[in-house]
Design a protein around this motif. Sequence first.
Motif, PDB file in Angstrom:
ATOM      1  N   GLY A 109       0.821  -1.201   0.000  1.00 45.63           N
ATOM      2  CA  GLY A 109       0.000   0.000   0.000  1.00 45.63           C
ATOM      3  C   GLY A 109       0.852   1.247   0.000  1.00 45.63           C
ATOM      4  O   GLY A 109       2.017   1.237  -0.417  1.00 45.63           O
ATOM      5  N   GLY A 110       0.268   2.334   0.516  1.00 43.32           N
ATOM      6  CA  GLY A 110       0.967   3.609   0.582  1.00 43.32           C
ATOM      7  C   GLY A 110       1.545   3.857   1.963  1.00 43.32           C
ATOM      8  O   GLY A 110       1.745   2.934   2.756  1.00 43.32           O
ATOM      9  N   GLY A 111       1.773   5.135   2.269  1.00 45.47           N
ATOM     10  CA  GLY A 111       2.428   5.484   3.518  1.00 45.47           C
ATOM     11  C   GLY A 111       1.693   5.029   4.755  1.00 45.47           C
ATOM     12  O   GLY A 111       2.322   4.619   5.734  1.00 45.47           O
ATOM     13  N   SER A 112       0.363   5.085   4.741  1.00 45.62           N
ATOM     14  CA  SER A 112      -0.401   4.666   5.917  1.00 45.62           C
ATOM     15  C   SER A 112      -0.204   3.187   6.215  1.00 45.62           C
ATOM     16  O   SER A 112      -0.075   2.783   7.378  1.00 45.62           O
ATOM     17  CB  SER A 112      -1.893   4.958   5.705  1.00 45.62           C
ATOM     18  OG  SER A 112      -2.135   6.341   5.616  1.00 45.62           O
ATOM     19  N   VAL A 113      -0.170   2.380   5.161  1.00 52.21           N
ATOM     20  CA  VAL A 113       0.036   0.944   5.332  1.00 52.21           C
ATOM     21  C   VAL A 113       1.460   0.666   5.808  1.00 52.21           C
ATOM     22  O   VAL A 113       1.689  -0.136   6.722  1.00 52.21           O
ATOM     23  CB  VAL A 113      -0.255   0.196   4.019  1.00 52.21           C
ATOM     24  CG1 VAL A 113       0.087  -1.281   4.146  1.00 52.21           C
ATOM     25  CG2 VAL A 113      -1.732   0.361   3.641  1.00 52.21           C
ATOM     26  N   GLU A 135       8.561   4.184   2.426  1.00 58.11           N
ATOM     27  CA  GLU A 135       9.214   2.986   1.921  1.00 58.11           C
ATOM     28  C   GLU A 135      10.733   3.022   2.078  1.00 58.11           C
ATOM     29  O   GLU A 135      11.393   1.980   2.001  1.00 58.11           O
ATOM     30  CB  GLU A 135       8.856   2.769   0.448  1.00 58.11           C
ATOM     31  CG  GLU A 135       9.344   3.827  -0.515  1.00 58.11           C
ATOM     32  CD  GLU A 135       8.456   5.058  -0.598  1.00 58.11           C
ATOM     33  OE1 GLU A 135       8.792   5.962  -1.375  1.00 58.11           O
ATOM     34  OE2 GLU A 135       7.427   5.109   0.126  1.00 58.11           O
ATOM     35  N   MET A 136      11.318   4.214   2.299  1.00 61.73           N
ATOM     36  CA  MET A 136      12.764   4.301   2.510  1.00 61.73           C
ATOM     37  C   MET A 136      13.138   5.105   3.750  1.00 61.73           C
ATOM     38  O   MET A 136      14.324   5.311   4.016  1.00 61.73           O
ATOM     39  CB  MET A 136      13.465   4.918   1.294  1.00 61.73           C
ATOM     40  CG  MET A 136      13.546   4.015   0.085  1.00 61.73           C
ATOM     41  SD  MET A 136      14.596   4.690  -1.237  1.00 61.73           S
ATOM     42  CE  MET A 136      16.247   4.403  -0.555  1.00 61.73           C
ATOM     43  N   SER A 137      12.164   5.553   4.511  1.00 65.15           N
ATOM     44  CA  SER A 137      12.450   6.422   5.649  1.00 65.15           C
ATOM     45  C   SER A 137      12.519   5.632   6.951  1.00 65.15           C
ATOM     46  O   SER A 137      12.188   4.449   7.012  1.00 65.15           O
ATOM     47  CB  SER A 137      11.382   7.507   5.773  1.00 65.15           C
ATOM     48  OG  SER A 137      10.224   7.015   6.435  1.00 65.15           O
TER      49      SER A 137
END
Length: 398
Positions: free
Chosen positions: A97-101, A146-148
């Motif tokens: 998913g996106g950032g929330s996931v 995803e990379m933070s």
Amino acid sequence: MKDFTYYAPTEVIFGPDTESRVGELVKKWGGTRVLLVYGGGSCIRSGLYDRVASSLGEAGIPFTALGGVVPNPRLSLVRDGIRTAHDEGIDFVLAVGGGSVIDSAKAIAAGVEYDGDVWDFFLRKTAPMKALPVGAVLTIPAAGSEMSDGCVITREDECGDEKKSFSTNICRPRFAVMNPELTYTLPAYQTSCGVVDIMMHTLERYFTRGGDMYLTDALADALLRTVMTCGEKVLKAPEDYSLRASIMWGSSLAHNDLTGLRGQGDWAVHGLEHEASGLFDVAHGAGLAAIWGAWANYVVEEAPERFARLAVNLFDIPAVMSTREETLATARAGIEAMRDYFRSIGMPVNLTELIGRRPTEEEIDHMAAMATKNGTATLGSLRKLGLEDVKHIYNAAV
């Protein structure tokens, strides 16, 4: 240039059909039993869930699914995931998913290895000492999670949700699978929110007192120009692979500290927005767009040359900066040009547009109190913002 430590260990697998490699990647990074965290029905309707499940099956890796992650992801689901991980003997958390996931997956991964309540990390009572490994299949380029090293979670409360974050390198994803084709069907509004989020992760780092920033500034300029241009164009050509690819890669580069180390940035706009999205449950990118202009106009005199540089490099505003007054005029023209850009991609530029009505005085007071811990803390580094400063900015953003 200040001394720094740069750490970005995530393995990136970028391109079409890369989600088919999830099984081999999980195995490579030591996973034998996976918790698959995802959001809503789009993951299933698109067939992505089945492709990921098939890849895990081909690798001989069993998994347990945990769906239902929402924007401004909730603490209750994180706690459910931690319980499930304990019950099922999970040793790897996979976010689809996106950032929330991805943020939810990070919080679950840290919480599984902690004897107390995971919310302790967000309250800064303690820091995670270890976490399960995390992998990500990115579907919404925006947050850069995803990379933070960070994650943001919302605790539900009857008096207004509380949104907090924590950062730790042990939660950085081991790998990030990025297929730009997965973003073709994103609604225009969500695409624009993502573009703003990417821009803000760069801008928060840009406004710093870090000294010589020549190379970093050049990287930031290039990222901002590229994402802004692609953001405008992709709204008219949503299935243009090149545009989607640039935005997706920009999401990662904007938040893996390449464009400036997080500890040397400002981050006041994020702090202000977290209270707005916690109270009104709005999209993070839209909230950032609604607040940035009011913040910028309030602090511009602290670093007019930085704002003027953006005006010249992003919007081709003439570089008239012989005096402080001319520099401020150029800077303010750039701030208004940024607001015009947000409007051009369908983003709100004030709180009234954001929530569809004028915020009440009580709501502004509540957000200001939450952002400054009832006046005991400040936001930002370019200018330290106390309770009255924050109230002023919120009111200016109405």
